[in-house]
Design a protein around this motif. Structure first.
Motif, PDB file in Angstrom:
ATOM      1  N   GLY A  70       0.816  -1.207   0.000  1.00  0.00           N
ATOM      2  CA  GLY A  70       0.000   0.000   0.000  1.00  0.00           C
ATOM      3  C   GLY A  70       0.852   1.261   0.000  1.00  0.00           C
ATOM      4  N   LEU A  71       1.956   1.228   0.734  1.00  0.00           N
ATOM      5  CA  LEU A  71       2.795   2.426   0.829  1.00  0.00           C
ATOM      6  C   LEU A  71       3.696   2.597  -0.388  1.00  0.00           C
ATOM      7  CD1 LEU A  71       3.773   2.352   4.584  1.00  0.00           C
ATOM      8  CD2 LEU A  71       2.136   3.831   3.460  1.00  0.00           C
ATOM      9  N   LEU A  72       3.906   1.519  -1.143  1.00  0.00           N
ATOM     10  CA  LEU A  72       4.774   1.623  -2.318  1.00  0.00           C
ATOM     11  C   LEU A  72       3.992   1.600  -3.621  1.00  0.00           C
ATOM     12  CD1 LEU A  72       7.669  -0.705  -1.188  1.00  0.00           C
ATOM     13  CD2 LEU A  72       7.688   1.770  -1.339  1.00  0.00           C
ATOM     14  N   ALA A  73       2.673   1.816  -3.535  1.00  0.00           N
ATOM     15  CA  ALA A  73       1.828   1.853  -4.731  1.00  0.00           C
ATOM     16  C   ALA A  73       1.883   0.555  -5.507  1.00  0.00           C
ATOM     17  CB  ALA A  73       2.192   3.028  -5.629  1.00  0.00           C
ATOM     18  N   GLU A  74       1.965  -0.547  -4.772  1.00  0.00           N
ATOM     19  CA  GLU A  74       1.797  -1.849  -5.411  1.00  0.00           C
ATOM     20  C   GLU A  74       0.465  -2.411  -4.929  1.00  0.00           C
ATOM     21  OE1 GLU A  74       5.444  -3.693  -4.293  1.00  0.00           O
ATOM     22  OE2 GLU A  74       6.571  -2.260  -5.493  1.00  0.00           O
ATOM     23  N   TYR A 140      14.184   2.760  -4.439  1.00  0.00           N
ATOM     24  CA  TYR A 140      14.755   4.056  -4.067  1.00  0.00           C
ATOM     25  C   TYR A 140      16.152   3.832  -3.498  1.00  0.00           C
ATOM     26  CZ  TYR A 140       9.857   5.243  -4.272  1.00  0.00           C
ATOM     27  OH  TYR A 140       8.578   5.398  -4.679  1.00  0.00           O
ATOM     28  N   ASN A 142      18.637   5.512  -2.696  1.00  0.00           N
ATOM     29  CA  ASN A 142      19.235   6.400  -1.706  1.00  0.00           C
ATOM     30  C   ASN A 142      18.295   6.784  -0.563  1.00  0.00           C
ATOM     31  OD1 ASN A 142      21.734   6.632  -3.093  1.00  0.00           O
ATOM     32  ND2 ASN A 142      20.649   7.868  -4.599  1.00  0.00           N
ATOM     33  N   ALA A 143      17.104   6.223  -0.536  1.00  0.00           N
ATOM     34  CA  ALA A 143      16.130   6.644   0.473  1.00  0.00           C
ATOM     35  C   ALA A 143      16.198   5.696   1.662  1.00  0.00           C
ATOM     36  CB  ALA A 143      14.732   6.656  -0.138  1.00  0.00           C
ATOM     37  N   TYR A 144      17.114   5.998   2.597  1.00  0.00           N
ATOM     38  CA  TYR A 144      17.338   5.079   3.704  1.00  0.00           C
ATOM     39  C   TYR A 144      16.111   4.960   4.597  1.00  0.00           C
ATOM     40  CZ  TYR A 144      21.934   5.694   1.880  1.00  0.00           C
ATOM     41  OH  TYR A 144      22.981   5.729   1.015  1.00  0.00           O
ATOM     42  N   LEU A 145      15.406   6.089   4.794  1.00  0.00           N
ATOM     43  CA  LEU A 145      14.230   6.038   5.662  1.00  0.00           C
ATOM     44  C   LEU A 145      13.170   5.090   5.096  1.00  0.00           C
ATOM     45  CD1 LEU A 145      12.814   7.075   8.164  1.00  0.00           C
ATOM     46  CD2 LEU A 145      11.841   8.894   6.801  1.00  0.00           C
ATOM     47  N   ILE A 146      12.972   5.144   3.771  1.00  0.00           N
ATOM     48  CA  ILE A 146      11.974   4.256   3.162  1.00  0.00           C
ATOM     49  C   ILE A 146      12.372   2.799   3.364  1.00  0.00           C
ATOM     50  CG2 ILE A 146      10.848   3.610   1.002  1.00  0.00           C
ATOM     51  CD1 ILE A 146      11.021   6.440   0.093  1.00  0.00           C
ATOM     52  N   ILE A 149      11.550   1.883   6.927  1.00  0.00           N
ATOM     53  CA  ILE A 149      10.100   1.754   7.134  1.00  0.00           C
ATOM     54  C   ILE A 149       9.588   0.451   6.536  1.00  0.00           C
ATOM     55  CG2 ILE A 149       7.865   2.735   6.506  1.00  0.00           C
ATOM     56  CD1 ILE A 149       9.092   5.497   6.704  1.00  0.00           C
TER      57      ILE A 149
ATOM     58  N   ALA B  73      -3.924  -0.996  -6.654  1.00  0.00           N
ATOM     59  CA  ALA B  73      -2.872  -0.023  -6.974  1.00  0.00           C
ATOM     60  C   ALA B  73      -3.178   0.728  -8.256  1.00  0.00           C
ATOM     61  CB  ALA B  73      -1.500  -0.676  -7.047  1.00  0.00           C
TER      62      ALA B  73
ATOM     63  N   PRO C  75       3.563   6.018  -5.151  1.00  0.00           N
ATOM     64  CA  PRO C  75       3.986   5.550  -3.821  1.00  0.00           C
ATOM     65  C   PRO C  75       3.787   6.604  -2.741  1.00  0.00           C
ATOM     66  CG  PRO C  75       5.652   5.055  -5.462  1.00  0.00           C
ATOM     67  CD  PRO C  75       4.636   5.917  -6.140  1.00  0.00           C
ATOM     68  N   LYS C  81      11.786  10.189  -0.078  1.00  0.00           N
ATOM     69  CA  LYS C  81      13.011   9.690  -0.712  1.00  0.00           C
ATOM     70  C   LYS C  81      14.105  10.743  -0.764  1.00  0.00           C
ATOM     71  CE  LYS C  81      11.489  10.640  -5.353  1.00  0.00           C
ATOM     72  NZ  LYS C  81      10.911  10.084  -6.558  1.00  0.00           N
TER      73      LYS C  81
END
Lengths: 276, 276, 276
Positions: A70-74, A140, A142-146, A149, B73, C75, C81
């Motif tokens: 849901g959070l990654l648009a899949e 992503y 370079n998106a360490y927070l993603i 999560i 999605a 997303p 990101k």
């Protein structure tokens, strides 16, 4: 133990096939969780509302994948496309809730069975965290927070869907947010995600990947078993307290208290120096 | 009736164009539903909060598509891209809520009008269920559960968005979950989805597709009209009770009761035999 | 002022770089908002639940992008990101909540600082509304409603996520729906979206794009400052009242009242004529 044999074991753990045995262990614990969450009226509820019971159980089983999707648009429903997995999950649910004289439930709650299932589930959890981090890193880089999560959610999805899970059963408990009092699972998945990211993205960890993975598996299993058998619930608490004391106001607040209102000017000038 | 003429009618029903007449019928019933859900204060609410009223009505009108899109999605807002459909929906809303002396509402509630609209809505519903199943089958050719879920949601989306719909109007009723007491619409959409899947994916149904479709349309319309005119509300109840008695604990629980605590050993050995 | 110089300024406003100064201003106001929403127990809460505090703050900061992405099947986590932006946001949060003797908070609340931040945030808001409308127009060139919704959500996302934001902190206030009593921000973003659409899709606005954009910026900043400094809260209220009186029942309801129950027949015939 021979280091090479150890690495061999680690490599085998990395490649472990999850379906069907680990899935069954995961489903058994999910069904027990739903049943315990229902409390004393569990059996009655399962007779009166089998659909709500089954749906909320399915949400618990597939929580991690669904929330992460849901959070990654899949597609949120994608975890349900694997029909054999669905059938296994449904059978486990049926056995735990509807077998005569509650034999299924009693077997599931029998300590040795529970210990084995829990250990297997932790191995499964570790794989899920790793898959989550890898998947997010692909999307992503370079998106360490993603990555953190998604890793955490995949590892302990059920903690975050608890509100919806209960809502399906017609119960609304807004104060039971995972964020307010994160469970040990959430914290350990968070730490595991960070270690996987360090392993993947930096040179800080020089050990081979299989060893890092195996180390986390051992950590997960060890603390799960010590939680069941010895009643140790959260080894992170001292670190958290330290962190809070250092960074989230602890020290400053105490100092402000010590200097008190009478000496507020001195305190202010001191603090002002420090913030420079 | 001549079988060929019957098949002709069926073929025409399959190809029926929905816009605008069936859309209008659907919108009229949605607006009436929102208005009745608001209860005695409906008129006052519509004067004070036209935006919340309109938004919750739009959610009801496009519920099926939005929820299904959200789970697959696809863009949740996509159903709103059809501007003519939006204008028709808004006009219907205006007529039902704001015409002088409430003429619009009174016409909508007038029994013959309501009967015609309901019949048309059921034809529309059948098309939506079929479209949902087909769409899901295209995305996941082997995921039967996803097809059933999408078919049911497209057919009776408003039932599942009721909580959000009310939340938009500032009312929160967590116990009104559709899953707890599924309405007749949910159940019939579920059955229709299963029949469509059997028709599509297996050889079990030998009748031509148009006939299957037409049969479901007739079933939907027939039970809707008997619900409005005769007050028969749920023809599924006896089947459900049977199912519950057979599979969801009914028999085992009664047996456990009969044998009682005194003869628990005998009961256990008997059950143990049966579970083998 | 020289018209050409004015157009020059407008062109420069359109091209303004947002990162990092405008982001900081936005974050400061978001942190102040979260802190004020927590009320008297804010400091205690931030010490006890730093994670819930940080998460709900992040949701407020990135609300617009997240909600819009969620509705367009992009997303939801994508706004996270950008790691530098995340770090800036986290630093601002830390400064507002945890600096010794609450200096960060006091500086943030200091009127001149707040005024500057607010003005910058309104410029940022205008850019977000414009980006939202443009993005939606790319996806659905003819879906005006979707453009308006996305523009409004991007501009005032935090208003619509308030329920979730509070839920993360374990508080549930279902009556605080933005739709029930839309704030001035929602209304002005809605109007701005409509103006941007008119500018983009029709020939009704003959002014150059930069001027339209600059005009909206001035409008946003002007009303924000007059709200902070003069206490004028909602210049839309008279227009709304007029609209309600004209279209949403006001006139008809009063007429129905005047003619009363005794002359209901006459009233009905009159109304019937008018609806023709």
């Amino acid at each position: 133990m021979d280091p090479e044999a150890f690495l061999d074991v680690a490599n085998q753990v990395v490649k472990l096939k999850m379906f069907p045995y680990f899935d069954i262990a995961h489903c058994v614990l999910c069904a027990l969780h739903v049943r315990e969450d229902l409390g004393a009226g569990a059996q009655q509820f399962s007779r009166k509302h089998p659909m709500a019971c089954w749906l909320s159980y399915m949400l618990v089983v597939f929580a991690g994948g669904m929330v992460a999707n849901g959070l990654l648009a899949e597609p949120i429903l994608a975890p349900l496309k694997n029909t054999p997995q669905l059938i296994v999950a449904t059978l486990v649910w049926y056995v735990i809730f509807y077998t005569p004289l509650d034999i299924g439930y009693k077997i599931g709650k029998f300590l040795p069975v529970k210990v084995v299932c829990s250990a297997m589930k932790e191995i499964y959890r570790c794989k899920k965290v790793y898959d989550g981090v890898t998947h997010a890193a692909k999307l992503y880089p370079n998106a360490y927070l993603i990555m953190i999560i998604i890793g955490t959610l995949k590892g302990n999805g059920a903690g975050f869907t608890r509100l919806i899970e209960r809502l399906i059963r017609g119960v609304w408990t807004p104060t039971a947010m995972e964020f307010m009092q994160p469970s040990f699972y959430t914290k350990s998945c968070l730490v595991a995600s960070i270690i996987f990211i360090l392993d993947k993205k930096t040179e800080l960890i020089s050990a081979p990947h299989a060893l890092v993975y195996f180390g986390i598996v051992i950590f997960f299993v060890y603390f799960k078993l010590s939680s069941i058998l010895l009643g140790i619930h959260d080894p992170f608490v001292p670190f958290e307290n330290l962190l809070c004391a250092l960074f989230f106001g602890g020290i400053w607040d105490s100092m402000a208290k010590i200097f008190g209102r009478g000496q507020i000017k001195e305190g202010e000038s001191k603090d002002a120096k420090k913030t420079n």
